[in-house]
Design a protein around this motif. Structure first.
Motif, PDB file in Angstrom:
ATOM      1  N   ALA A   1       0.770  -1.289   0.194  1.00 15.88           N
ATOM      2  CA  ALA A   1       0.053   0.053  -0.076  1.00 15.88           C
ATOM      3  C   ALA A   1       0.831   1.262  -0.109  1.00 15.88           C
ATOM      4  N   LEU A   2       2.025   1.344   0.737  1.00 18.26           N
ATOM      5  CA  LEU A   2       3.010   2.396   0.785  1.00 18.26           C
ATOM      6  C   LEU A   2       4.324   1.840   0.210  1.00 18.26           C
ATOM      7  N   LEU A   3       4.692   2.010  -1.005  1.00 19.04           N
ATOM      8  CA  LEU A   3       6.020   1.518  -1.396  1.00 19.04           C
ATOM      9  C   LEU A   3       7.059   2.057  -0.619  1.00 19.04           C
ATOM     10  N   GLY A   4       8.320   1.330  -0.426  1.00 22.09           N
ATOM     11  CA  GLY A   4       9.333   1.879   0.253  1.00 22.09           C
ATOM     12  C   GLY A   4       9.168   2.511   1.630  1.00 22.09           C
ATOM     13  N   PHE A   5       7.842   1.927   2.109  1.00 21.61           N
ATOM     14  CA  PHE A   5       7.665   2.644   3.717  1.00 21.61           C
ATOM     15  C   PHE A   5       9.109   2.301   4.586  1.00 21.61           C
ATOM     16  N   GLU A   6       9.289   3.291   5.168  1.00 20.11           N
ATOM     17  CA  GLU A   6      10.199   3.001   6.273  1.00 20.11           C
ATOM     18  C   GLU A   6       9.853   3.701   7.820  1.00 20.11           C
ATOM     19  N   ASP A   7      10.102   3.122   8.697  1.00 19.77           N
ATOM     20  CA  ASP A   7       9.525   3.660  10.053  1.00 19.77           C
ATOM     21  C   ASP A   7       9.867   5.160  10.070  1.00 19.77           C
ATOM     22  N   PRO A   8       8.700   5.890  10.659  1.00 20.71           N
ATOM     23  CA  PRO A   8       9.290   7.058  11.131  1.00 20.71           C
ATOM     24  C   PRO A   8       9.977   7.427  12.237  1.00 20.71           C
TER      25      PRO A   8
END
Length: 380
Positions: free
Chosen positions: A27-34
């Motif tokens: 759903a969110l490509l390349g997602f990294e933890d904020p």
């Protein structure tokens, strides 16, 4: 509608929202933890931030509320840390909430963030609010069922579970995957590896809450209301009977209060704009003058609304808006100014300058900036 989410928004709202659970892979490509698990644990140290730990000990569920300063005794498996309203304390998490602006802001509750060790979860349960759960680092297996009649029970004093259920989603989520769970749908999730999860929650008031809230508003703001009047009645033929005409008037008295649109609008605006959790308000020191506020906006600095601040207006309103449980009014009607305040999380100088009377907005905005509801942050 364009969105960074890999989601057909129009189709989702028309067919799935409030109706059925959905799985969205990538759903969110390349997602990294904020934020990191250590940062989350740091928030759980704070007494004014709501947090919980849930774990299993000898096959029995346990739960406790924060603040927490140690986790060593819990071991390396079967426990979860959950922190509410992290969007109010971390701008990167607030950015996740901004991805869901296609849902009206008054429906948004908060972003809860959880960290789980392998096997960690909170057990099978049913929530009465809708939630998007975005998988961060690690992986987690989720089972989600459609609405079904299930027994619910207290697995612990602070933990409510439901009986086993038939799942329509049974999937291991990887970073960037997301599931949507409507209210009333049973679900459970357990981490396969150390995992971060982001739950973007949306609430809706039920009728009981609405009646209770409106009654509280009337008690606080109205001294005199219409009273039952049976002048001219005939002699009673049945002393213990409640005639239908009595109930007709009773309902009429109550309906008369509900038919006062101005009062109903003010009550709902104030009620729905009240912050759900403590706000991280920082009073401006020294306070801005109007000239200093204008100078910073003219200089290109942007005003950002503080995470968790709820600000709304009614359709057709030209000068009234509601912020953190209070009613505000511009000196002169200006629908563009109201929309700028409530629809956007950021205000920049050119937008203010384009208003038909910028001073109208600035006079109202200045004390809100000084109280910390909006703040300046330089663009990098």
């Amino acid at each position: 509608m364009h969105s960074p989410l890999n989601l057909d928004i129009e189709h989702f709202l028309a067919h799935d929202w409030q109706r059925k659970p959905c799985l969205f892979k990538a759903a969110l490509l390349g997602f990294e933890d904020p934020l990191s698990p250590d940062e989350l644990a740091g928030l759980a140290l704070e007494p004014h931030i709501e947090s919980r730990r849930v774990w299993r000990e000898q096959e029995r569920w346990q739960a406790e509320t924060g603040p927490f300063d140690s986790y060593d005794h819990l071991g390396e498996t079967d426990w979860t840390l959950l922190v509410q309203a992290v969007n109010q304390w971390h701008p990167g998490v607030q950015d996740l909430a901004e991805l869901f602006r296609f849902i009206p802001g008054w429906r948004f509750d908060d972003v809860m963030v959880s960290f789980s060790t392998p096997g960690g979860g909170v057990g099978p349960h049913i929530d009465q609010y809708g939630v998007f759960i975005l998988q961060g680092s690690g992986s987690r297996r989720w089972r989600v069922g459609e609405r079904q009649s299930l027994r619910e029970f207290a697995a612990h004093g602070a933990l409510r579970h439901c009986d086993d259920f038939e799942a329509v989603i049974d999937e291991v989520l990887q970073p960037g995957d997301m599931i949507y769970i409507p209210p009333g749908c049973p679900h459970e999730g357990y981490a396969d590896t150390p995992a971060m999860n982001y739950s973007i929650g949306f609430r809706a008031p039920d009728a009981k809450d609405l009646f209770s809230g409106f009654a509280d508003h009337l008690l606080a703001h109205v001294d005199i209301t219409p009273r039952f009047d049976d002048a001219g009645m005939a002699a009673a033929s049945a002393h213990g009977r409640l005639d239908s005409s009595v109930m007709t008037q009773v309902k009429g008295l109550m309906q008369e209060l509900l038919n006062d649109d101005a009062r109903l609008n003010d009550w709902f605006g104030e009620m729905i704009s009240e912050a759900r959790h403590d706000l991280d308000l920082e009073v401006a020191e020294p306070a801005y003058s109007l000239e200093e506020l204008v100078l910073r906006l003219d200089h290109g600095d942007h005003l950002y609304r503080l995470g968790g601040v709820r600000c709304f207006y009614h359709e057709g309103s030209e000068n009234v808006f509601y912020l953190d449980g209070d009613r505000y009014q511009l000196a002169e009607p200006d629908t563009d100014a109201i929309a700028l305040l409530c629809d956007q999380a950021r205000i920049c100088g050119p937008e203010v300058a384009c208003l038909k009377e910028p001073r109208n907005l600035l006079d109202c905005l200045l004390p809100l900036v000084n109280q910390g509801y909006w703040y300046f942050e330089e663009d990098e």
